[in-house]
Scaffold this motif. Structure first.
Motif, PDB file in Angstrom:
ATOM      1  N   ARG A  10      48.645  53.023   2.921  1.00 24.90           N
ATOM      2  CA  ARG A  10      49.002  54.070   3.880  1.00 24.90           C
ATOM      3  C   ARG A  10      49.026  53.511   5.304  1.00 24.90           C
ATOM      4  O   ARG A  10      49.806  53.972   6.141  1.00 24.90           O
ATOM      5  CB  ARG A  10      48.013  55.237   3.801  1.00 24.90           C
ATOM      6  CG  ARG A  10      48.145  56.084   2.543  1.00 24.90           C
ATOM      7  CD  ARG A  10      47.353  57.381   2.667  1.00 24.90           C
ATOM      8  NE  ARG A  10      45.924  57.140   2.783  1.00 24.90           N
ATOM      9  CZ  ARG A  10      45.094  57.087   1.746  1.00 24.90           C
ATOM     10  NH1 ARG A  10      45.566  57.247   0.514  1.00 24.90           N
ATOM     11  NH2 ARG A  10      43.802  56.878   1.916  1.00 24.90           N
ATOM     12  N   ALA A  11      48.181  52.522   5.565  1.00 24.38           N
ATOM     13  CA  ALA A  11      48.070  51.975   6.917  1.00 24.38           C
ATOM     14  C   ALA A  11      49.095  50.897   7.213  1.00 24.38           C
ATOM     15  O   ALA A  11      49.420  50.655   8.382  1.00 24.38           O
ATOM     16  CB  ALA A  11      46.664  51.400   7.128  1.00 24.38           C
ATOM     17  N   LEU A  18      39.717  46.390   6.666  1.00 19.65           N
ATOM     18  CA  LEU A  18      39.177  47.607   6.067  1.00 19.65           C
ATOM     19  C   LEU A  18      37.965  47.282   5.209  1.00 19.65           C
ATOM     20  O   LEU A  18      37.992  46.341   4.412  1.00 19.65           O
ATOM     21  CB  LEU A  18      40.241  48.291   5.196  1.00 19.65           C
ATOM     22  CG  LEU A  18      41.600  48.573   5.849  1.00 19.65           C
ATOM     23  CD1 LEU A  18      42.525  49.247   4.843  1.00 19.65           C
ATOM     24  CD2 LEU A  18      41.435  49.429   7.084  1.00 19.65           C
ATOM     25  N   CYS A  19      36.919  48.069   5.344  1.00 13.71           N
ATOM     26  CA  CYS A  19      35.734  47.944   4.505  1.00 13.71           C
ATOM     27  C   CYS A  19      35.956  48.739   3.219  1.00 13.71           C
ATOM     28  O   CYS A  19      36.230  49.948   3.270  1.00 13.71           O
ATOM     29  CB  CYS A  19      34.505  48.470   5.243  1.00 13.71           C
ATOM     30  SG  CYS A  19      33.014  48.575   4.214  1.00 13.71           S
ATOM     31  N   ALA A  50      47.339  44.404   7.184  1.00 15.83           N
ATOM     32  CA  ALA A  50      45.968  44.916   7.044  1.00 15.83           C
ATOM     33  C   ALA A  50      45.302  44.104   5.954  1.00 15.83           C
ATOM     34  O   ALA A  50      45.972  43.591   5.045  1.00 15.83           O
ATOM     35  CB  ALA A  50      45.964  46.401   6.691  1.00 15.83           C
ATOM     36  N   VAL A  51      43.984  43.974   6.050  1.00 13.97           N
ATOM     37  CA  VAL A  51      43.223  43.196   5.062  1.00 13.97           C
ATOM     38  C   VAL A  51      42.045  44.032   4.579  1.00 13.97           C
ATOM     39  O   VAL A  51      41.309  44.608   5.388  1.00 13.97           O
ATOM     40  CB  VAL A  51      42.706  41.874   5.653  1.00 13.97           C
ATOM     41  CG1 VAL A  51      41.923  41.092   4.590  1.00 13.97           C
ATOM     42  CG2 VAL A  51      43.848  41.031   6.192  1.00 13.97           C
ATOM     43  N   ILE A  52      41.876  44.103   3.270  1.00 14.88           N
ATOM     44  CA  ILE A  52      40.706  44.750   2.681  1.00 14.88           C
ATOM     45  C   ILE A  52      39.624  43.698   2.494  1.00 14.88           C
ATOM     46  O   ILE A  52      39.863  42.661   1.855  1.00 14.88           O
ATOM     47  CB  ILE A  52      41.040  45.365   1.311  1.00 14.88           C
ATOM     48  CG1 ILE A  52      42.115  46.439   1.431  1.00 14.88           C
ATOM     49  CG2 ILE A  52      39.770  45.946   0.666  1.00 14.88           C
ATOM     50  CD1 ILE A  52      42.684  46.867   0.085  1.00 14.88           C
ATOM     51  N   SER A  80      40.590  51.638  -1.799  1.00 15.49           N
ATOM     52  CA  SER A  80      40.899  50.691  -0.727  1.00 15.49           C
ATOM     53  C   SER A  80      42.372  50.350  -0.690  1.00 15.49           C
ATOM     54  O   SER A  80      42.987  50.294   0.381  1.00 15.49           O
ATOM     55  CB  SER A  80      40.080  49.410  -0.910  1.00 15.49           C
ATOM     56  OG  SER A  80      38.707  49.666  -0.886  1.00 15.49           O
ATOM     57  N   CYS A  81      42.956  50.093  -1.854  1.00 11.53           N
ATOM     58  CA  CYS A  81      44.373  49.752  -1.915  1.00 11.53           C
ATOM     59  C   CYS A  81      45.245  50.910  -1.443  1.00 11.53           C
ATOM     60  O   CYS A  81      46.239  50.708  -0.734  1.00 11.53           O
ATOM     61  CB  CYS A  81      44.760  49.342  -3.333  1.00 11.53           C
ATOM     62  SG  CYS A  81      44.087  47.751  -3.857  1.00 11.53           S
TER      63      CYS A  81
END
Length: 245
Positions: A105-106, A199-200, A175-177, A99-100
């Motif tokens: 990358r995003a 992000l999931c 962005a948030v995980i 995820s990280c």
């Protein structure tokens, strides 16, 4: 392609939830083999539970990993990730690490939201240990734990959305995980209320493990040692090898 879907918690309901979700995410000829740890916490919420889950992950891999092309460690704390890589002949992908890497990358700046207040310092330690903290600008938790969210996800949605918005507006995350196996599927429901991508963590892990299973992989050297009191499969996996003339 066979992928071991390893839940190092002892909650079979979460394993069942993950198994149902990853099949729709894969979009490729992959079979996920769901396995639940045979001992430890139902939901990890402390360092002690995390340490036990690392042992449980190794135990489950030793028992069920044969014949798989990759391992997906389906827990956001990645318990036992580096140890699994040390003994596994196939790639091992951790949900947090994957995820990280995807978030970085995003976006130049990203944040993490999960359930359970104790996870905040634990995640900082784990991210630093894995070397994937570049760009991480905040970690926020809600009071409900992963176990409580799994039992009643609807009740947690407002708090999760508020925490994700705070990451974007106060931490300036791009962005948030949304992290946690028990939170699978909730990122899409939170997204309309958050001004940056959410992000999931499960989706990130599935994407990463499919890529890893399809790529060339160099098997690590075999690890062995004298041990006492381990489960039969794990004891056999780590037993000293006889030299071959």
């Amino acid at each position: 392609m066979r992928i071991l879907l390893l839940n190092p918690n002892t909650s079979t309901s979460v394993t069942d939830l993950l198994a149902a979700q990853v099949g729709t995410m894969a979009g490729a000829p992959a079979t996920f083999v769901p396995i639940t740890a045979r001992f430890g916490a139902a939901y990890i919420a402390s360092r002690a539970a995390l340490a036990i889950a690392g042992h449980a992950a190794l135990d489950a891999f030793a028992e069920h990993g044969q014949g798989c092309d990759a391992v997906f460690l389906a827990c956001f704390g990645d318990p036992g990730l580096l140890a699994l890589r040390e003994v596994s002949p196939v790639p091992v992908v951790g949900m947090l690490e994957a995820s990280c890497r995807e978030a970085r990358r995003a976006a130049a700046r990203y944040a993490i939201v999960t359930g359970g207040a104790l996870w905040k310092p634990m995640l900082r330690e784990i991210v630093a240990g894995l070397g994937v903290g570049d760009g991480l600008v905040g970690i926020r938790t809600i009071a409900r734990t992963g176990g409580e969210i799994a039992k009643d996800p609807d009740a947690a949605l407002c708090d999760l959305a508020a925490a994700c918005r705070a990451c974007a507006e106060e931490d300036r995350a791009e962005a948030v995980i949304l992290g946690g196996a028990a939170l699978v599927g909730l990122a899409a429901r939170v997204q309309p209320h958050v001004p940056v991508p959410v992000l999931c963590s499960v989706t990130s892990g599935v994407t990463a493990v499919l890529a890893a299973a399809s790529a060339p992989y160099r098997r690590p050297p075999a690890v062995s040692a004298d041990n006492v009191g381990l489960g039969p499969a794990l004891g056999a996996l780590l037993a000293p090898r006889q030299a071959i003339d």
